[in-house]
Design a protein around this motif. Structure first.
Motif: not given
Lengths: 838, 608
Positions: B31-33, B108-117, B56-69
């Motif tokens: 949601e931060q993005l 131009s796009r926004k990029y956000k990297i979420i590191f886990s853990p 479906s949870i991801l989609k609820q939070h406006e994730v559009d497409k999923l890719y594999k790194v």
């Protein structure tokens, strides 16, 4: 107590003002105050004094002294003034002294006359010089307003976030205005100035003439104006002695006063108490003081000496050479209790308590009177409140005693108010002591808050008192004692006369491991004072390595920083240091440093492995790690597209392995090079992919494609063990389906792997016919299995029975199906039975 | 631990909380993005993510497409890219490439990297070096712990094993300490902490530092976990390298359990598609057979299917009302059970097909003789043949390592010849693999003159004797072998259906050393009397008890066993067995579930 109301002066119907002495000033001032530039900070703050200021003809060699006194007149610090001509002094909200010079430079000193920093009010001010200046306070902080030589105003609303504003020109302003003030309204600051009979309002963009409502047209020219402490009220004085008092927004007049004295006064300030409806201004002439409010009467005092007025939140302080007084409106609670012949519940309670002490029955009468009206709670509350407003401990005690007495007759009276007032008074009495010299009233104290008060004590370096207060009020360690100790330590490190060791010990002794102390911060301060060694010593006490490392790096103790970072177990920290080192040191030294720190080294290696492979090589080179270099080259060889490159890399690896005395690896690499070359040859000749196959697979492929001779050649050349070769050839031929060749092969010599594999392989390829050929050649101990594999249960049973082996027999038995192999099963069962009998 | 007499083991704490925490944080980060965004997920985060938040949870939070790194993204029109990744340098370069490519084309796009853990400084450094540090924002998803089952928590960091034990990289220790901190704050305070191994010690110390800094008030809470045991994988490689024979272990060895679920292929499902099955305590059939020795599984399954049939058969002779009841209440459960049963039977058959072949039998035999220290020559030639026939590179390597560890190194002749054979069979790049194994001490050359001293053998005797609680119960030390190993009882058959001790997980041949140590230390409440063993295991043992933590009877019987570098299902089964015997409950926290193949693969140097 009887003459308690002696210093009460009535103003109007039911307001009284009192003036009483706070301190006898200790400062032994020889000059008249009027010869000095003076500034006193609000909330009982310090007094700054520049002597010999007005003396224009400066005696050479005699420099004016800048002195700072506590409110009781004790000298805190002094310094000869060496900078330029001072125009104005003022205090910031955090008790820093602002010295505004004629050239528009503002110097900031702390209250120990230590220079902190300076800033300039801009070129325009520099060119035209400062004519007048004012320091003002608003919601934004402390601001500075300048009137320049060419009669323009410049403002800085917040000196911490300096934004200079040049105000627009005032039309027709040829000389300095008679008076002016800065008004802070609705988040904007504007200048109000008076010129003759006109008032001008100057905002960012324009200048407009204003007339205060209800201002009589014959009032005359303005002489003075005063803005109240809370910025809400404004007072204007004209040369006819008319005083207009109204809102600072100039929207409403509150009251007016006609004064008989026509000579221009020295000062005019507001004297109000928060939440009181009474408004009054105090006007001072050379020898006279006048309190004027809504009523037609006024209070007048005679001044024995030159005096200086300091507006406060709830009154006015009056400074003179010999004493320091407070003029204030009597708070309501005190008035109720002490007014002559008062019948207020508080007054009765006080009286009752007095009688009680005299053991008189009147006590009961008074008490009964209050109780009948059911006003005892109010009475107690009044006494508590009034105690807060008293400066004399005796009076405070009397009132508190009365409150406590009254409480006895009450159920469920919440005790917090009483307790808190006792605590507050203790705090107030201790800071009002003339040695401390902070004459805060209760109202001011509550507005200021204990946290700010502690800050001020810390600023005055009154650490022990501050700590005592924290302990007494039971403030949390983090907010209280620890914080103060940290401040103390930061001050301590600046004491140059003590050795590093001494200071470090003293600090550690005092601070120990109190919670929330950041030794790193103290060390940073020590470093700022140029005491690097002390800083390092202090850092030793810091338990969190994460805090130690950045400072150590800053102090260029990188190696120490590295070991601390490693100690911390925080790899990010290690990386920080490593990269710092990488930039700071030359490559050789950098690598040497890493060599001694295996953890850092392996981290850096990991990084290089992914990001800078060449550095990795250098790293290995540096410490002659030939084995690793060899591995590096082997690894690199996989990345090479061309065969020559690959062979080259392997050759380098080969050299390194020899140097590392790893003959095994060297030999293996050598063979690999040989194999690669051969594979390339094969690939070209046979036009089939051979590169990158293992030796085993190469030979297998050769056989699969019918190059048996070649395979044989490799077998000998690479000294492939016989067993392996047999397995290999057998499986490869079987895969090709070349059973003829297998038979030939099997007869070429005695099989080193036996003949069971022949059977197995044939069965695997579903060729029972071939399998059966080899079954008899299998040695006896495996024969049963061989026969079972080819499906000849009959023979298997025979063999098993012949061996008289029970396990073998049951193994065969388990393979017999009931329908077809009944006979065999029967035979086996019998044999087993027989075996068991024996 | 309970002294004799079985008590019911306390229930495991509810670890569902960990999932909820992780999910909430992820949602917060997404949601931060605000707005639509494409999400790039690191391949090995996909399964864990799936257990936390589904599509479906991801989609609820406006994730559009999923890719594999690692795959090139299709030209996307999205204005926002979000990367959910492990903190790896390789991945950083992948992201940098995408960002730089966009820059080149003026997109131009926004990029956000979420590191886990967590984020590593090295990653930021790479971003900086690639010139994209200013273009991306970084965040951390503190997803340290994934509960795989009601008693297994995995950090899902298989790379920990190689990174720490081979490369000497200490990065992950911080993550472990944070994981411990999290568990301590939710289920602690832990009363007693034991541990052995360097990493265990460092993790413990770092965790303590973290606790000291945070000053969290753990006081007053009722602890749910009383004991913690931290163990480095290198304390006991033998157990990890053995072929597994309990059902869950076998399924893992055969089909690879991934993140608590397994893909059963067509040969199991007897249809033409594979089925993904979640293997945990919820699976009524699986939960009853997971810890069983494989030999008893089949019998159990057939018994079960008979019962099931009987339940179905009850339908006959029911009246309408009963039938209605049956259909509405029981039928669904029965059908579900039926489905699971047939799956597990299928899996069993498939395993049988693979494992009951002669080869496997011989391998187990060779393995056992290695553990016993008998017939070394024969075992060596078995391994040789294994290599010559190119049976399996991983298996060959595993056997070599097992031989080396149990023999305290290979004799020089074998060392050279086995390696040469191996290189010839499986390719020369394994030269690097051998180097890795040597560094790990998994495959070494015997140093002349170094045999087991009398002291050492006495010590091991001590351990095994006392451990078993019976004297001389076939406890012998393998010659020249530096770790005490219990050998099969020669005196009689070991009833695998009614196991007597933890050895049943290896057909009664060997008590997993790791579990034995845990048992002993818990029993002694410390390391007293185990000094010599500790010395053989390279020390770094510790035992700390927090006197302030009040002893809650139930929490005292809950033990968190932490395996740094992975633990196997055999060990889990063994400790579950021990728990049942002693009336205590073991909870497992591991950097990842491992098995022999995974250990070997981690050591293998793949051709780039």
């Amino acid at each position: 107590m009887d003459c308690y109301t002696a210093n009460w002066n009535p103003l109007g119907e039911d307001t009284f003002y009192r003036k009483f002495e706070l301190y006898t000033m200790e400062w032994n001032l020889k000059e008249d105050l009027r010869d000095c530039l003076l500034a006193a900070a609000p909330y009982g703050g310090p007094i700054a004094l520049l002597r010999n200021h007005s003396r224009k003809e400066k005696a050479p060699g005699v420099r004016p002294m800048l002195e700072i006194y506590s409110a009781s007149g004790l000298l805190l610090a002094s310094v000869p003034w060496k900078s330029g001509q001072l125009v104005h002094l003022g205090w910031t909200t955090s008790e820093d002294l602002l010295c505004i010079q004629e050239d528009g430079t503002v110097l900031i000193y702390n209250l120990f006359c230590e220079f902190k920093r300076h800033f300039s009010m801009g070129n325009e001010v520099l060119q035209n010089r400062v004519l007048q200046a004012q320091v003002f306070h608003s919601d934004f902080g402390t601001g500075v307003a300048i009137l320049t030589g060419n009669h323009r105003f410049s403002l800085a609303t917040n000196i911490e976030d300096l934004k200079l504003r040049r105000m627009p020109e005032v039309p027709g302003l040829q000389k300095a205005p008679a008076c002016w003030a800065v008004l802070a309204q609705d988040r904007v600051t504007i200048v109000l100035l008076a010129l003759g009979q006109e008032l001008y309002l100057l905002d960012n963009t324009s200048c407009s003439v204003v007339t205060p409502p209800g201002m009589s047209p014959s009032a005359g020219a303005y002489l003075h104006m005063a803005v109240s402490f809370n910025h809400r009220c404004l007072a204007l004085l004209t040369d006819t002695g008319y005083i207009w008092m109204g809102l600072a927004s100039l929207k409403e007049k509150l009251c007016e006063f006609h004064c008989s004295i026509r000579s221009p006064p020295k000062q005019m300030v507001w004297c109000m108490r928060p939440r009181s409806r009474q408004r009054a201004v105090v006007v001072a002439w050379d020898r006279q003081l006048l309190v004027a409010g809504g009523s037609s009467e006024s209070i007048q005092f005679v001044l024995d000496e030159d005096s200086f007025l300091v507006p406060e939140l709830d009154g006015v302080r009056i400074l003179s050479r010999s004493c320091h007084e407070l003029l204030q409106e009597i708070p309501e609670a005190s008035q109720e209790i002490f007014r002559i012949a008062s019948m207020a519940p508080g007054a009765l309670l006080l009286e009752a308590q007095k009688e009680y002490e005299k053991e008189s029955q009147k006590a009961d009468e008074y008490l009964r009177e209050i109780k009948e009206q059911q006003l005892l709670p109010q009475a107690v509350g009044q006494c508590i409140e009034a105690a807060g407003h008293e400066h004399e401990p005796e009076t405070q005690k009397a009132l508190l005693r009365a409150a406590s007495f009254g409480k006895c007759f009450l159920d469920k009276f919440p005790p917090e108010g009483f307790v808190r007032m006792c605590q507050d008074l203790r705090v107030l009495n201790s800071i009002r002591d003339y040695l401390i010299g902070i004459p805060l009233t209760y109202t001011q104290y509550k507005r200021l808050s204990i946290e700010v008060l502690l800050d001020r004590l810390v600023q005055r370096r009154l650490y022990p008192l501050a700590i005592r207060l924290c302990q007494y009020l039971r403030l949390s360690e983090l907010q209280g004692v620890s914080r103060i100790l940290a401040h103390w330590a930061c001050y301590k490190v600046q004491q140059k006369d003590k050795s590093d060791e001494e200071v470090a010990q003293a600090i550690n002794h005092k601070l120990g491991d109190a919670t929330g102390i950041s030794y790193a911060e103290i060390a940073a301060r020590a470093y700022d004072c140029g005491r690097t060694e002390l800083a390092i010593k202090l850092l030793e006490f810091e338990p969190r390595s994460g805090e130690q490392v950045p400072l150590l790096l800053k102090m260029k103790r990188s190696k120490l920083a590295l070991s601390k970072a490693i100690e911390s177990g925080d790899t990010d920290l290690v990386y920080t240091v490593v990269l710092h080192l990488k930039n700071e040191l030359n490559r050789g030294t950098f690598f040497m440093t890493l060599q001694n720190q295996p953890v850092a080294l392996s981290l850096y290696r990991q990084f290089c492995k992914h990001q800078e492979r060449d550095t990795l090589k250098d790293l290995y080179n540096q410490d002659d790690s030939h084995q690793e270099l060899g591995n590096f080259h082997v690894h690199a060889s996989y990345g090479e597209k061309r065969i020559e490159g690959r062979v080259g890399a392997l050759q380098s690896a080969l050299d390194e392995f020899y140097k590392a005395k790893n003959e095994f690896a060297a030999k293996a690499t050598e063979e690999q090079v040989k194999l690669l070359r051969l594979q390339r040859l094969l690939q070209e000749e046979l036009d089939q992919p051979y590169l990158d196959l293992s030796l085993h697979d190469t030979v297998t492929n050769l056989i699969l494609h019918g190059h048996n001779r070649r395979a044989e050649q490799l077998y000998r050349e690479y000294r492939i063990p016989e067993r392996r070769y047999w397995w290999l050839k057998l499986t490869a031929l079987a895969e090709r389906g070349d059973w003829e060749e297998i038979e030939k092969f099997s007869k070429s010599k005695k099989s080193p792997i036996g003949y069971l594999p022949f059977v197995e392989v044939a069965v695997k390829h579903h060729n029972r016919y071939e399998a059966k050929k080899y079954a008899p050649r299998v040695p006896p101990e495996q024969r049963v299995r061989a026969f079972v594999l080819v499906g000849d249960l009959e023979q298997a049973a025979d063999a098993a029975i012949e061996h008289r082996n029970d396990t073998e027999m049951s193994f065969v038995l388990s393979r017999c199906s009931a329908g077809t192999d009944a006979a065999i099963a029967e035979r086996l069962s019998r044999a087993r039975a027989q075996l068991l009998k024996k | 631990m309970a002294a004799g007499g079985r008590r019911d083991a306390p229930e495991a704490p509810d670890f569902g909380l960990l999932k909820r925490l992780a999910r909430d944080q992820l949602i917060y980060l997404l949601e931060q993005l605000p707005g639509k965004k494409d999400l790039f997920i690191e391949a090995d985060l996909m399964s864990p993510l799936d257990r936390i938040a589904n599509v479906s949870i991801l989609k609820q939070h406006e994730v559009d497409k999923l890719y594999k790194v690692e795959t090139r993204p299709a030209p996307s029109s999205s204005d926002q890219f979000c990367f959910l990744v492990r903190p790896r340098i390789r991945t950083m370069r992948y992201i940098a490439d995408i960002v730089n490519a966009d820059k080149m084309s003026g997109r131009s796009r926004k990029y956000k990297i979420i590191f886990s853990p967590q984020k590593f400084y090295a990653c930021e450094m790479v971003l900086e070096e690639e010139g994209v540090f200013g273009d991306v924002t970084c965040d951390e998803w503190s997803f340290y712990l994934l509960p795989l089952d009601e008693d297994i928590i995995s950090m899902e960091l298989p790379e920990f094993f190689r990174d720490y034990f081979l490369e000497g990289d200490h990065r992950w220790i911080n993550s472990i300490a944070r994981a411990l901190q999290l568990l301590n704050s939710l289920y602690g305070p832990f009363g007693r902490v034991y541990g052995i191994g360097r990493c265990a010690k460092m993790s413990y110390e770092l965790w303590q530092d973290l606790e000291g800094e945070s000053e969290g008030d753990g006081q007053g809470r009722k602890p749910e976990i009383g004991n913690v045991f931290l163990m480095d994988r290198d304390t006991d490689y033998v157990t990890a390298l053995c072929s597994q024979v309990v059902y869950e272990g076998l399924v893992d060895d055969t089909f690879r359990i991934k993140c608590g679920s397994v893909d059963f292929g067509p040969d199991v499902t007897s249809s033409d598609k594979s089925i993904k099955v979640l293997l945990n305590a919820q699976d009524k059939v699986f939960s009853q057979i997971r810890n069983e020795h494989f030999s008893s599984v089949f019998g159990f399954l057939s018994q079960k299917s008979r019962n099931l049939q009987a339940q179905y058969d009850r339908r006959r002779g029911m009246d309408i009302k009963q039938m209605k009841n049956f259909v509405s209440q029981e039928l669904k459960g029965l059908k579900q059970e039926h489905r699971l049963l047939s799956l597990h039977i299928g899996a069993c058959e498939s395993i049988m097909k693979k494992k009951t072949k002669q080869d496997f039998q011989e391998m187990i035999k060779a393995e056992h003789s290695l553990l016993e220290g008998f017939d070394i020559r024969e075992s060596t030639s078995f391994i040789e043949e294994h290599i010559d026939r190119q049976v399996s590179p991983i298996e060959s390597l595993r056997l070599m390592c097992l031989l080396s560890i149990t023999e305290n190194g290979l004799i020089p002749k074998d060392y050279r010849s086995l390696k040469t054979q191996y290189l010839q069979s499986y390719g020369p790049e394994h030269l690097l693999t051998f180097h890795n194994l040597k560094r790990m001490g998994l495959l070494t050359e015997q140093v002349a003159g170094e045999t087991l001293t009398a002291v050492e053998s006495r010590v091991s005797k001590l351990v095994t004797d006392r451990a078993a609680g019976e004297t001389q119960a076939g406890s012998v030390l393998c010659p020249k072998h530096c770790t005490p190993v219990q050998i099969p009882r020669l005196d009689g058959e070991y009833d695998l259906k009614l196991p007597r001790d933890m050895a049943y997980v290896f057909s009664g041949a060997y008590v997993p050393l790791s579990c034995k140590i845990i048992e002993q230390v818990l029993e002694r409440r410390g390391w007293q009397g185990l000094e010599e063993v500790v010395r053989l295991l390279n020390g770094h043992e510790f035992s700390v008890s927090d006197s302030t933590a009040e002893d809650s009877a139930d929490a005292q019987r809950v033990v968190l066993a932490v395996f740094l570098g992975g633990c196997t299902f055999s060990e889990i089964a063994a400790l579950r067995f021990l728990g049942k015997e002693r009336g205590c409950r073991f909870i497992f926290l591991t950097t990842a579930i491992t098995n022999s193949a995974r250990v070997m693969e981690a050591m293998t140097e793949a051709r780039a």
